[in-house]
Design an enzyme around this catalytic site. Structure first.
Site, PDB file in Angstrom:
ATOM      1  N   TYR A 247       0.753   3.590   2.142  1.00 33.55           N
ATOM      2  CA  TYR A 247       1.296   3.479   3.709  1.00 33.55           C
ATOM      3  C   TYR A 247       2.557   2.713   3.885  1.00 33.55           C
ATOM      4  CZ  TYR A 247       2.300   1.584   8.183  1.00 33.55           C
ATOM      5  OH  TYR A 247       2.630   1.041   9.258  1.00 33.55           O
ATOM      6  N   HIS A 248       2.389   1.399   3.460  1.00 32.63           N
ATOM      7  CA  HIS A 248       3.786   0.545   3.497  1.00 32.63           C
ATOM      8  C   HIS A 248       4.699   1.117   2.819  1.00 32.63           C
ATOM      9  CE1 HIS A 248       0.340  -2.300   5.025  1.00 32.63           C
ATOM     10  NE2 HIS A 248       1.341  -2.631   5.995  1.00 32.63           N
TER      11      HIS A 248
ATOM     12  N   LYS B 271       6.884   3.590   4.686  1.00 36.48           N
ATOM     13  CA  LYS B 271       7.880   2.784   5.414  1.00 36.48           C
ATOM     14  C   LYS B 271       9.148   2.645   4.882  1.00 36.48           C
ATOM     15  CE  LYS B 271       5.249   2.967   9.467  1.00 36.48           C
ATOM     16  NZ  LYS B 271       5.608   3.509  10.682  1.00 36.48           N
TER      17      LYS B 271
ATOM     18  N   SER C 221       0.985  -1.131  -0.053  1.00 36.50           N
ATOM     19  CA  SER C 221      -0.165  -0.142  -0.025  1.00 36.50           C
ATOM     20  C   SER C 221       0.886   1.077   0.110  1.00 36.50           C
ATOM     21  CB  SER C 221      -0.883  -0.125   1.247  1.00 36.50           C
ATOM     22  OG  SER C 221      -0.088   0.513   2.234  1.00 36.50           O
TER      23      SER C 221
HETATM   24  P1  NAD Z   1      -1.926   5.568  15.868  1.00 36.55           P
HETATM   25  O1  NAD Z   1      -2.373   6.242  14.740  1.00 36.55           O
HETATM   26  O2  NAD Z   1      -2.868   5.311  16.996  1.00 36.55           O
HETATM   27  O3  NAD Z   1      -0.454   6.663  16.520  1.00 36.55           O
HETATM   28  C1  NAD Z   1       0.277   7.606  15.760  1.00 36.55           C
HETATM   29  C2  NAD Z   1       0.230   8.657  16.359  1.00 36.55           C
HETATM   30  O4  NAD Z   1       1.086   9.583  15.759  1.00 36.55           O
HETATM   31  C3  NAD Z   1      -1.165   9.558  16.698  1.00 36.55           C
HETATM   32  O5  NAD Z   1      -1.481   9.898  17.693  1.00 36.55           O
HETATM   33  C4  NAD Z   1      -1.013  10.703  15.503  1.00 36.55           C
HETATM   34  O6  NAD Z   1      -1.828  11.650  15.898  1.00 36.55           O
HETATM   35  C5  NAD Z   1       0.471  10.962  15.749  1.00 36.55           C
HETATM   36  N1  NAD Z   1       0.984  11.615  14.603  1.00 36.55           N
HETATM   37  C6  NAD Z   1       0.916  11.173  13.061  1.00 36.55           C
HETATM   38  N2  NAD Z   1       1.571  12.139  12.313  1.00 36.55           N
HETATM   39  C7  NAD Z   1       2.124  12.897  13.263  1.00 36.55           C
HETATM   40  C8  NAD Z   1       2.791  13.957  12.910  1.00 36.55           C
HETATM   41  N3  NAD Z   1       3.305  14.349  11.704  1.00 36.55           N
HETATM   42  N4  NAD Z   1       3.445  14.789  14.021  1.00 36.55           N
HETATM   43  C9  NAD Z   1       2.980  14.510  15.550  1.00 36.55           C
HETATM   44  N5  NAD Z   1       2.156  13.414  15.443  1.00 36.55           N
HETATM   45  C10 NAD Z   1       1.736  12.591  14.550  1.00 36.55           C
HETATM   46  O7  NAD Z   1      -1.059   4.386  15.372  1.00 36.55           O
HETATM   47  P2  NAD Z   1      -0.323   3.100  16.021  1.00 36.55           P
HETATM   48  O8  NAD Z   1      -1.181   2.036  15.831  1.00 36.55           O
HETATM   49  O9  NAD Z   1      -0.086   3.341  17.597  1.00 36.55           O
HETATM   50  O10 NAD Z   1       1.150   2.933  15.362  1.00 36.55           O
HETATM   51  C11 NAD Z   1       2.205   3.722  15.686  1.00 36.55           C
HETATM   52  C12 NAD Z   1       3.293   3.183  14.749  1.00 36.55           C
HETATM   53  O11 NAD Z   1       3.525   1.768  14.918  1.00 36.55           O
HETATM   54  C13 NAD Z   1       2.878   3.575  13.390  1.00 36.55           C
HETATM   55  O12 NAD Z   1       4.142   4.181  12.857  1.00 36.55           O
HETATM   56  C14 NAD Z   1       2.541   2.582  12.767  1.00 36.55           C
HETATM   57  O13 NAD Z   1       3.144   2.441  11.372  1.00 36.55           O
HETATM   58  C15 NAD Z   1       3.353   1.294  13.457  1.00 36.55           C
HETATM   59  N6  NAD Z   1       2.947   0.105  13.566  1.00 36.55           N
HETATM   60  C16 NAD Z   1       1.594  -0.026  13.906  1.00 36.55           C
HETATM   61  C17 NAD Z   1       1.181  -1.419  14.060  1.00 36.55           C
HETATM   62  C18 NAD Z   1      -0.171  -1.976  14.621  1.00 36.55           C
HETATM   63  O14 NAD Z   1      -0.888  -2.767  14.278  1.00 36.55           O
HETATM   64  N7  NAD Z   1      -1.043  -0.728  15.115  1.00 36.55           N
HETATM   65  C19 NAD Z   1       1.642  -2.711  13.567  1.00 36.55           C
HETATM   66  C20 NAD Z   1       2.951  -2.399  13.018  1.00 36.55           C
HETATM   67  C21 NAD Z   1       3.630  -0.979  12.889  1.00 36.55           C
HETATM   68  N1  USQ Z   2      -8.121  -8.271   6.821  1.00 39.29           N
HETATM   69  C1  USQ Z   2      -9.155  -8.793   6.824  1.00 39.29           C
HETATM   70  N2  USQ Z   2     -10.346  -8.674   7.377  1.00 39.29           N
HETATM   71  C2  USQ Z   2     -10.377  -7.361   8.022  1.00 39.29           C
HETATM   72  C3  USQ Z   2      -9.145  -6.732   8.067  1.00 39.29           C
HETATM   73  C4  USQ Z   2      -8.008  -7.078   7.357  1.00 39.29           C
HETATM   74  O1  USQ Z   2      -9.205  -9.995   6.170  1.00 39.29           O
HETATM   75  O2  USQ Z   2     -11.562  -7.099   8.220  1.00 39.29           O
HETATM   76  C5  USQ Z   2      -6.799  -8.669   6.168  1.00 39.29           C
HETATM   77  C6  USQ Z   2      -6.269  -7.789   5.221  1.00 39.29           C
HETATM   78  O3  USQ Z   2      -6.593  -8.059   3.705  1.00 39.29           O
HETATM   79  C7  USQ Z   2      -4.978  -8.089   5.585  1.00 39.29           C
HETATM   80  C8  USQ Z   2      -4.602  -8.731   6.909  1.00 39.29           C
HETATM   81  O4  USQ Z   2      -5.896  -8.923   7.191  1.00 39.29           O
HETATM   82  O5  USQ Z   2      -4.372  -9.584   4.804  1.00 39.29           O
HETATM   83  C9  USQ Z   2      -4.045  -7.477   7.643  1.00 39.29           C
HETATM   84  O6  USQ Z   2      -4.756  -6.083   7.670  1.00 39.29           O
HETATM   85  P1  USQ Z   2      -4.815  -5.255   8.686  1.00 39.29           P
HETATM   86  O7  USQ Z   2      -5.876  -4.120   8.518  1.00 39.29           O
HETATM   87  O8  USQ Z   2      -4.855  -5.832  10.206  1.00 39.29           O
HETATM   88  O9  USQ Z   2      -3.313  -4.892   9.051  1.00 39.29           O
HETATM   89  P2  USQ Z   2      -2.406  -3.871   7.863  1.00 39.29           P
HETATM   90  O10 USQ Z   2      -3.174  -3.090   6.700  1.00 39.29           O
HETATM   91  O11 USQ Z   2      -1.298  -4.859   7.215  1.00 39.29           O
HETATM   92  O12 USQ Z   2      -1.722  -2.731   8.621  1.00 39.29           O
HETATM   93  C10 USQ Z   2      -1.716  -2.900  10.126  1.00 39.29           C
HETATM   94  C11 USQ Z   2      -1.427  -1.488  10.582  1.00 39.29           C
HETATM   95  C12 USQ Z   2      -0.017  -1.039  10.201  1.00 39.29           C
HETATM   96  C13 USQ Z   2       0.983  -1.923  10.163  1.00 39.29           C
HETATM   97  C14 USQ Z   2       0.746  -3.424   9.907  1.00 39.29           C
HETATM   98  C15 USQ Z   2       1.677  -4.394  10.032  1.00 39.29           C
HETATM   99  O13 USQ Z   2      -2.614  -0.547  10.522  1.00 39.29           O
HETATM  100  O14 USQ Z   2       0.111   0.303  10.981  1.00 39.29           O
HETATM  101  O15 USQ Z   2       2.239  -1.466   9.692  1.00 39.29           O
HETATM  102  O16 USQ Z   2      -0.510  -3.635  10.260  1.00 39.29           O
HETATM  103  S1  USQ Z   2       2.143  -5.335   8.801  1.00 39.29           S
HETATM  104  O17 USQ Z   2       0.816  -6.005   8.533  1.00 39.29           O
HETATM  105  O18 USQ Z   2       2.934  -6.481   9.180  1.00 39.29           O
HETATM  106  O19 USQ Z   2       2.750  -4.840   7.575  1.00 39.29           O
END
Ligand code: NAD
Ligand code: USQ
Length: 413
Positions: A181-182, A185, A179
């Site tokens: 987003y990805h 990163k 995506s």
């Molecule tokens: P989140 O959106 O809940 O938290 C991110 C925070 O960053 C928010 O509070 C937002 O307001 C703040 N933010 C965003 N842009 C900003 C900016 N320009 N300046 C200042 N603050 C800003 O997300 P999360 O789920 O807590 O994820 C945190 C990090 O971990 C992210 O970088 C995400 O990509 C990574 N991550 C999350 C997951 C997951 O499953 N939630 C998995 C893998 C990686």
């Molecule tokens: N999926 C379903 N049903 C749903 C939601 C998601 O089948 O209702 C599937 C998606 O198609 C995907 C997988 O579940 O194959 C994961 O989706 P997700 O929305 O749980 O996670 P993803 O989009 O990958 O993103 C989340 C976080 C992101 C983080 C990432 C870690 O939002 O910030 O970077 O997980 S990873 O997947 O390892 O890249």
């Protein structure tokens, strides 16, 4: 240590700040409240009510006697970043502050551009401020397992040894993100690695899997310390969503065949991994990558576990996959570096799922069934692309799930 947590108002940033504070570190949090704004834009809300950051910090000081310093501002504002680093003088910076939803980044052109500018420019501003003020600051940056995609070979931790035409080298592992987003990163990872090489910075890139869970030791101490819990089709992640769907009596939304495999971890392990990275810093000039997940599951396995644990009836529904992703694929990813540093993982158990279901039941009245449906399609249609020049504040293109014969590009699936 003096640790600055960027994104400290978010799902993972807030519990991390509390955890580090309780473990004796001096903690500051930075946030722009962008995440709260996305909720207003989408018309959704965290299932668990969350207090304002100021209230959270106040409650933490009452509950623990410990102070967390809040800094409100945006990382894309270079002056704010410079001033904040100069005021707090961190030894380590944990960087969570990015737009983190893949579907949000795929809504339309303006959301893709916003995501990449917010994430890439924020990180670049940070790299410059660190290099100019104190290159010894250790940057701990949240990346994602999704940077690698799903290649047909084992995934290594950041680097792979390649032999080509009789010569060998250790090179960054190839990236095939799924995506915009990805992709942001991946761009960050390249910028950080480059900054370490040219300026001698030190950084740890944590390629984290999908996090599940909502409660940690510290957030459970008071309702005003709770972290957010997203279940909507844009920000909710898969296992958290499935648990809420079971409670709502909504069929579990497995996208496509459900044979997609992903690395996952418990929110309590996120906190532990961050602390391990912070207390075992990278060397000067070193850019290292840890794969931060503990187990892999297929989506069908996750849906099956929720259905087994939930006491009532659960329907599992395979809906047309709104994303473009490989469904049948090989998946084996290395994840030993954090274990070597001492991580003792919480494995996904029936008890963990019960805990999540319990949270969803407690806030059952706040579940909005309309928010559950996935609304963002990866496959843009010709008509969507033709109108993508306009940038409404609340994009009409949100929900552009119209599939026509003119659907463009869906090589995978
Ligand atoms: P989140 O959106 O809940 O938290 C991110 C925070 O960053 C928010 O509070 C937002 O307001 C703040 N933010 C965003 N842009 C900003 C900016 N320009 N300046 C200042 N603050 C800003 O997300 P999360 O789920 O807590 O994820 C945190 C990090 O971990 C992210 O970088 C995400 O990509 C990574 N991550 C999350 C997951 C997951 O499953 N939630 C998995 C893998 C990686
Ligand atoms: N999926 C379903 N049903 C749903 C939601 C998601 O089948 O209702 C599937 C998606 O198609 C995907 C997988 O579940 O194959 C994961 O989706 P997700 O929305 O749980 O996670 P993803 O989009 O990958 O993103 C989340 C976080 C992101 C983080 C990432 C870690 O939002 O910030 O970077 O997980 S990873 O997947 O390892 O890249």
């Amino acid at each position: 240590m003096r640790v600055l947590v960027l994104g400290g108002d978010g799902y993972l940033g807030w519990p991390t700040a509390l955890h580090l504070s309780r473990r004796g570190h001096e903690v500051g949090v930075v946030d722009s409240f962008a995440r709260r704004q996305y909720d207003f834009e989408m018309g959704v809300d965290s299932l668990v009510p969350i207090a304002t950051l100021q209230r959270r910090v106040h409650t933490w000081s009452k509950v623990s006697g410990l102070h967390i310093a809040p800094f409100i501002g945006d990382l894309t504002d270079a002056t704010f970043v410079e001033r904040t680093l100069a005021a707090f003088e961190p030894e380590a910076i944990v960087h969570f502050a990015e737009q983190r939803s893949a579907p949000y980044s795929m809504i339309d052109r303006s959301h893709a551009v916003y995501t990449q500018v917010n994430n890439v420019v924020g990180t670049l501003n940070l790299l410059y401020a660190i290099a100019e003020q104190d290159p010894s600051i250790h940057l701990v940056k949240l990346g994602t397992m999704g940077e690698y995609g799903t290649p047909n070979i084992d995934i290594e931790e950041g680097f792979i040894e390649i032999t080509h035409k009789g010569r060998k080298d250790i090179l960054p592992y190839p990236k095939q993100p799924g995506s915009f987003y990805h992709l942001s990163k991946v761009h960050d990872s390249h910028n950080i690695m480059f900054a370490c090489r040219i300026w001698g910075l030190r950084a740890t890139d944590l390629n984290q899997g999908i996090v599940y869970g909502q409660q940690t030791e510290e957030t459970s101490l008071h309702p005003e310390l709770a972290t957010r819990f997203d279940y909507d089709g844009v920000f909710g992640t898969v296992l958290n969503r499935f648990c809420v769907q079971a409670v709502a009596g909504h069929p579990l939304t497995v996208y496509g065949q459900g044979s997609q495999i992903r690395g996952m971890l418990d929110i309590r392990d996120t906190l532990a991994c961050i602390e391990l990275a912070v207390t075992h810093p990278a060397d000067k000039g070193e850019y290292r990558v840890f794969n931060q997940f503990t187990e892999s599951f297929s989506l069908n396995e996750l849906a099956g576990m929720v259905s087994d644990v939930y006491p009532g009836t659960v329907e599992i529904s395979h809906i047309d996959n709104p994303r473009v992703e490989r469904q049948e694929h090989y998946y084996r990813a290395a994840h030993t570096k954090l274990l070597d540093l001492g991580l003792v993982p919480h494995m996904l158990s029936g008890q963990t799922i019960e805990g999540l279901i319990h949270v969803a039941e407690r806030y059952r009245d706040r579940i909005d069934p309309v928010a559950i449906k996935p609304t963002v399609q990866w496959r843009h249609t010709a008509s969507t692309l033709a109108t993508a020049g306009s940038e409404p504040a609340v994009p009409e293109a949100f929900g552009v799930g119209v599939e026509t014969s003119a659907t463009i590009g869906s090589a995978e699936g």
